[in-house]
Design a protein around this motif. Sequence first.
Motif, PDB file in Angstrom:
ATOM      1  N   GLU A  28       0.831  -1.206   0.000  1.00  0.00           N
ATOM      2  CA  GLU A  28       0.000   0.000   0.000  1.00  0.00           C
ATOM      3  C   GLU A  28       0.862   1.252   0.000  1.00  0.00           C
ATOM      4  OE1 GLU A  28      -2.586  -0.471   3.375  1.00  0.00           O
ATOM      5  OE2 GLU A  28      -3.751  -2.075   2.415  1.00  0.00           O
ATOM      6  N   GLU A  29       1.906   1.237   0.820  1.00  0.00           N
ATOM      7  CA  GLU A  29       2.819   2.384   0.861  1.00  0.00           C
ATOM      8  C   GLU A  29       3.518   2.570  -0.486  1.00  0.00           C
ATOM      9  OE1 GLU A  29       3.568   4.790   3.150  1.00  0.00           O
ATOM     10  OE2 GLU A  29       1.841   4.027   4.282  1.00  0.00           O
ATOM     11  N   THR A  30       3.913   1.462  -1.113  1.00  0.00           N
ATOM     12  CA  THR A  30       4.573   1.527  -2.421  1.00  0.00           C
ATOM     13  C   THR A  30       3.615   2.087  -3.464  1.00  0.00           C
ATOM     14  OG1 THR A  30       5.959  -0.374  -1.841  1.00  0.00           O
ATOM     15  CG2 THR A  30       5.782   0.177  -4.172  1.00  0.00           C
ATOM     16  N   THR A  31       2.362   1.645  -3.438  1.00  0.00           N
ATOM     17  CA  THR A  31       1.357   2.163  -4.375  1.00  0.00           C
ATOM     18  C   THR A  31       1.128   3.650  -4.143  1.00  0.00           C
ATOM     19  OG1 THR A  31       0.275  -0.004  -4.454  1.00  0.00           O
ATOM     20  CG2 THR A  31      -1.018   1.887  -5.194  1.00  0.00           C
ATOM     21  N   ALA A  32       1.011   4.038  -2.873  1.00  0.00           N
ATOM     22  CA  ALA A  32       0.803   5.463  -2.547  1.00  0.00           C
ATOM     23  C   ALA A  32       2.014   6.281  -2.990  1.00  0.00           C
ATOM     24  CB  ALA A  32       0.563   5.636  -1.045  1.00  0.00           C
ATOM     25  N   THR A  33       3.216   5.757  -2.749  1.00  0.00           N
ATOM     26  CA  THR A  33       4.435   6.470  -3.148  1.00  0.00           C
ATOM     27  C   THR A  33       4.498   6.609  -4.667  1.00  0.00           C
ATOM     28  OG1 THR A  33       5.601   5.644  -1.195  1.00  0.00           O
ATOM     29  CG2 THR A  33       6.955   6.448  -3.013  1.00  0.00           C
ATOM     30  N   ALA A  34       4.122   5.547  -5.376  1.00  0.00           N
ATOM     31  CA  ALA A  34       4.119   5.605  -6.845  1.00  0.00           C
ATOM     32  C   ALA A  34       3.126   6.662  -7.327  1.00  0.00           C
ATOM     33  CB  ALA A  34       3.782   4.243  -7.428  1.00  0.00           C
ATOM     34  N   GLY A  35       1.970   6.733  -6.667  1.00  0.00           N
ATOM     35  CA  GLY A  35       0.975   7.747  -7.039  1.00  0.00           C
ATOM     36  C   GLY A  35       1.494   9.152  -6.791  1.00  0.00           C
ATOM     37  N   ILE A  36       2.151   9.335  -5.648  1.00  0.00           N
ATOM     38  CA  ILE A  36       2.723  10.644  -5.324  1.00  0.00           C
ATOM     39  C   ILE A  36       3.808  11.006  -6.334  1.00  0.00           C
ATOM     40  CG2 ILE A  36       4.134  11.873  -3.631  1.00  0.00           C
ATOM     41  CD1 ILE A  36       2.538  10.371  -1.441  1.00  0.00           C
TER      42      ILE A  36
END
Length: 147
Positions: A28-36
Amino acid sequence: MASEVRNLAEQTKQSAVQIQQMIQGIKEETTATAGIMSSTMERFAELDEAVHATEQEFNTISTSISQTIVETNAMTKELNALLEQNDLITKAMHGAVNISQENAAAIEEITASTDEQVTAISNVAKAAERLNELSMRLNQDIARYRL
């Protein structure tokens, strides 16, 4: 012994669940970071476009200022020519008072100078109109950047 095995199995199960939860949190953190990162890259692209647009506007303003300078210099030359012609007209008029033949010659000289002066005034008027247009364009360009 069987209870120890059950306890170890239960602890192993809980550890596996915790590891799964940690892995899910990392995903989830990786997905959020990718989105950011994607959003940041889009913003950088927008800012880059804005910088290029601003640079083009400054180039346009610079060109307008250069044209204004050229037009002002041309107007200055025309005004200097007018002053010189005014001096010539004045000298011709003073000379015309003295002798009647010189008067006729001076009148012809005044007529020619007047024609030149009319042409020069017309040129100055055209330069002034162009300068006014450039000034209006420059004011419009500058108005875009006012807060």
